[in-house]
Design a protein around this motif. Structure first.
Motif, short mmCIF file in Angstrom:
data_model
loop_
_atom_site.label_atom_id
_atom_site.label_comp_id
_atom_site.label_asym_id
_atom_site.label_seq_id
_atom_site.Cartn_x
_atom_site.Cartn_y
_atom_site.Cartn_z
N THR A 293 0.84 -1.20 0.00
CA THR A 293 0.00 0.00 0.00
C THR A 293 0.87 1.25 0.00
N GLY A 294 0.52 2.20 -0.85
CA GLY A 294 1.27 3.44 -0.92
C GLY A 294 2.30 3.44 -2.03
N SER A 407 10.41 8.07 3.19
CA SER A 407 9.18 8.87 3.20
C SER A 407 9.19 9.90 4.32
N CYS A 455 1.33 12.46 6.16
CA CYS A 455 0.44 11.54 6.88
C CYS A 455 0.26 11.97 8.34
N LEU A 462 2.99 11.41 1.63
CA LEU A 462 1.99 10.54 0.98
C LEU A 462 2.26 10.42 -0.51
N SER A 463 1.70 9.37 -1.12
CA SER A 463 1.78 9.30 -2.59
C SER A 463 0.38 9.25 -3.18
N ASN A 465 -2.65 8.03 -5.39
CA ASN A 465 -3.16 6.78 -5.93
C ASN A 465 -4.16 7.14 -7.02
N ASP A 472 -2.18 7.95 -0.37
CA ASP A 472 -1.86 6.74 0.40
C ASP A 472 -0.48 6.87 1.03
N CYS A 473 -0.34 6.27 2.21
CA CYS A 473 0.93 6.38 2.91
C CYS A 473 1.80 5.14 2.69
N PRO A 474 3.02 5.32 2.16
CA PRO A 474 3.88 4.17 1.91
C PRO A 474 4.46 3.55 3.17
N ARG A 479 -4.73 5.92 4.56
CA ARG A 479 -5.23 6.48 3.30
C ARG A 479 -6.18 7.65 3.59
#
Ligand code: FES
Length: 504
Positions: A293-294, A407, A455, A462-463, A465, A472-474, A479
């Motif tokens: 996720t992320g 991040s 975040c 965050l990136s 999506n 979304d947070c890597p 989210r």
């Protein structure tokens, strides 16, 4: 995008949000399958229980799962024997087999109509090079006492090299099951509150806790944290032990007669198959496209590969539903079940069910209920939530540390390489305005939504999506929607929002 289960369930019940202070024996935070299973068992034992849910019943992972009820968690038992011991693997198998029976028992005693059906479960391979791993798993599982089989013919619409088959596993409609649990809980005069966000848990006396929602307080002797990802960072430190994984599912009408059985293959790219009867029609669910996720991903690598797979075998199929889901993956692949932390007595947790939450949630509920009742559970040692054993999954540990460091620090120092005018409508990116990073989403009509892309959990960058139009947070998988509203934990606060529409 909502799941098949959420889209097709006619809700016959709604629950209020918490609007006054309450005192209770047990406060369960989270109304997914784990939280509601705990609340159900404890209600039947006569405890006064309340459930607090941030969204609605089963709206997160349980409402988006493929809902396979199985002790076959991929090719897992050879790993357990090698990484732990034969006794550990045997107990893990036994307690997950027991969970299938426990779920059936609840369904029978509450008369829950949730489309439960027994099915064989298979891990298959189409590669000759993988056969030895399948055969080894068969040998190990048989030695642990489960009469599994090696097979070369299954119902799938393509040839396989071989598969390991567990008999008498099951599948159901997870949301119908949750609503059955809710009936069991409320019929014992216990209460469920939805749209109620818990923001804090603190010790009130040696024997009670205060649980704060945005407006009210609950006083309870026992607290069960049944959120998807534990939201209290210290103590517990769960954010150092788990990451989140996103996977994708499509439900198709194949226009053909469908097979029986539940399937997953043994190596990447992973595909998972099961059928589901909806309004008298048998649909095929295909899952896959997994990534952390992320991590940015595109349509072609997610829904795209599932659609390609579907069309390969069913060229005339119709794709009726598509959705994605997130799972918490512990670095050592074993769920965390038990005390939240040694410094928070009587606060319990169940998390890290990987992709096998149907049985794992029942296992977790039975262990926590025994702890509350002061009963020894012979399987609790498997999932010890305060374990400090060296992490076996070294690669993932390294990835997680590098990802978090990037991040938290380096990505924030890097300058954004996009400018405002580069962002197309219905897309998003991070840009720099007055030396500050700003997360921009331009809606299809050009309206601009701008947030601080940091975040609210522990401050990772965050990136964007582009599939779901979310931030979304890597680091640990939180989210936020494009307006900055928090939609997935461990973060629970929204992002800071900037109104830029008059400036651009
Ligand atoms: Fe932990 Fe974002 S989820 S920093």
């Amino acid at each position: 995008m909502n799941s098949l289960w959420i889209n097709t369930l006619k809700k016959n019940k709604s629950f209020p949000s918490l609007s006054k202070d309450i005192e209770t024996d047990i406060c369960v935070i989270g109304a997914g399958i784990f939280g509601l299973s705990c609340a159900y068992y404890l209600s039947k034992l006569g405890f006064k229980v309340i459930v607090l849910e941030k969204d609605s019943i089963g709206e997160k992972t349980t409402g988006h799962t493929t809902a396979k009820i199985t002790s076959q968690h991929g090719l897992f038992y050879d790993y357990l024997v090698n990484s732990y011991s034969e006794k550990f693997a045997s107990d893990y198998l036994k307690v997950n087999e027991m969970a299938i029976k426990n779920i059936k028992k609840i369904i029978d005693s509450e008369k829950i109509k949730c489309d439960f059906e027994y099915q064989n479960s298979y891990v298959y391979t189409t590669k000759k090079s993988e056969l030895s791993n399948i055969k080894k798993e068969v040998e190990v599982v048989q030695s642990l006492g489960l009469p599994c089989e090696f097979v070369t013919k299954v119902g799938l619409p393509f040839n396989i090299e071989g598969a390991i088959c567990f008999k008498n596993q099951a599948q159901f409609n997870p949301l119908k099951y949750l609503y059955g649990l809710c009936n069991g809980i409320t019929s014992n005069n216990n209460k469920i509150f939805t749209n109620t966000t818990v923001t804090n848990i603190e010790k009130f006396t040696d024997y009670t806790y205060l649980i704060s929602s945005e407006k009210n307080l609950v006083r309870a002797k026992f607290v069960i944290v049944a959120t998807h990802y534990p939201f209290i960072n210290f103590p517990g430190f769960y954010f150092t032990k788990m990451y989140q994984s996103t996977s994708y599912i499509i439900a198709i009408d194949t226009k053909k007669t469908l097979f029986n059985g539940m399937y997953i293959n043994s190596t990447d790219p992973i595909f998972s198959f099961r059928t589901a009867k909806i309004a008298g029609k048998k649909l095929l669910l295909i899952g896959g496209g997994e990534h952390k996720t992320g991590k940015p991903s595109c349509y072609a690598d997610t829904y795209g590969i599932l659609e390609k797979e579907a069309k390969k075998y069913y060229p005339d199929c119709e794709i009726l539903y598509k959705w994605n889901t997130r799972d918490c993956i512990p670095l050592d692949k074993i769920p965390y079940i038990g005390e939240y932390s040694t410094s928070l007595p009587n606060v319990f947790v169940g998390t890290g069910f990987k992709k096998w939450g149907m049985t794992s949630s029942n296992v977790a509920a039975t262990i926590i209920v025994d702890k509350i009742c002061n009963k020894k559970n012979r399987y609790e040692y498997l999932f010890n939530s305060s374990r400090l054993k060296p992490i076996k999954n070294k690669d993932e540990l390294k990835n997680m540390i590098v990802q978090s460091a990037n991040s938290l620090v380096f990505d924030k120092l890097k300058s954004a390489n996009m400018s405002f005018k580069d962002i197309k409508n219905d897309s998003g990116s991070i840009i720099e305005i007055n030396n500050e990073k700003v997360g921009i989403y331009k809606a299809p009509n050009g309206k601009v939504y701008a947030v601080k892309p940091v975040c609210t959990h522990l401050g990772c960058l965050l990136s964007w999506n582009d599939i779901d139009k979310t931030w979304d947070c890597p680091c640990h998988g939180s989210r936020f929607d494009y307006r900055g509203k928090n939609i997935y934990d461990p973060a629970f606060k929204d992002l800071e929002y900037y109104d830029l529409n008059n400036d651009y």
